[in-house]
Design an enzyme around this catalytic site. Structure first.
Site, short mmCIF file in Angstrom:
data_model
loop_
_atom_site.label_atom_id
_atom_site.label_comp_id
_atom_site.label_asym_id
_atom_site.label_seq_id
_atom_site.Cartn_x
_atom_site.Cartn_y
_atom_site.Cartn_z
NE ARG A 173 21.70 -7.13 9.01
CZ ARG A 173 21.24 -6.02 8.47
NH1 ARG A 173 21.41 -5.80 7.19
NH2 ARG A 173 20.60 -5.12 9.18
CG HIS A 224 -2.01 -0.93 1.21
ND1 HIS A 224 -3.13 -0.73 0.44
CD2 HIS A 224 -2.21 -2.11 1.83
CE1 HIS A 224 -3.95 -1.74 0.58
NE2 HIS A 224 -3.42 -2.60 1.43
CE LYS A 256 26.61 -22.19 4.10
NZ LYS A 256 27.04 -23.46 4.67
CB THR A 298 14.09 -5.85 2.62
OG1 THR A 298 15.42 -5.82 3.14
CG2 THR A 298 13.12 -6.29 3.70
#
Length: 174
Positions: free
Chosen positions: A168, A101, A171, A153
């Site tokens: 994140r 949205h 490896k 993200t």
């Protein structure tokens, strides 16, 4: 649309374009909905496990060969497009969301603001672990792995293993 690979309790409802090859299996209680402005092209030998849902009111999704969608995973509104490469595995409970949205205009309810959509690209031989969330605009490179429960993200390079919230680098696969 009853045929051998679609379980009788699965729902395939479409007003737009849908291509489901004979080699694709849609298991019990899976739901596929494609609106009149939507397009779905599943590749050969895809499997949609029980309780998985694909909802494309508008936008499009295209998969390669041997893609699997785990139980309870949700593909939600890939309005700017979703591409999934060959041999990729989408774990149970995964959410792939192609739209958000809008919220930029204060004083206007978020529900009434223009949506924000961005394409999602999932490369070949990608494994998305159970319960992960993939957000709009993300590219997962070939051979990458997303750990269970991760929230992705931003882009993931080929061969990378990511985990966590937000996801994140853990490896690089050798």
């Amino acid at each position: 649309m009853i045929r051998k690979g679609i379980h009788p309790s699965a729902v395939v409802d479409h007003l737009g374009f849908v291509l489901i090859p004979e080699s694709t299996i849609i298991e019990p209680l899976a739901v596929v909905f494609v609106g009149e402005r939507g397009r779905l092209h599943l590749g050969e030998m895809n499997t949609i496990y029980p309780g998985a849902t694909i909802r494309i009111d508008q936008g499009w999704m295209e998969t390669g060969r041997e893609v699997s969608f785990g139980s309870g995973c949700h593909i939600y509104e890939p309005r700017a497009g979703l591409t999934i490469g060959d041999h990729s595995m989408i774990g149970g409970g995964v959410l792939i969301c192609g739209v958000n949205h809008g919220y930029a205009i204060r004083g206007v309810p978020m529900r009434e603001q223009p949506f924000e959509a961005a394409p999602i690209v999932i490369g070949h031989d990608v494994w998305i672990g159970m319960g992960a969330i993939i957000l709009p605009g993300v590219t997962l490179g070939d051979g990458s792995i997303v750990g269970a429960g991760a929230v992705v993200t931003s882009d993931v390079p080929s061969g990378a293993v990511v985990s966590g919230v937000p996801a994140r680098l853990a490896k690089i696969r050798k």
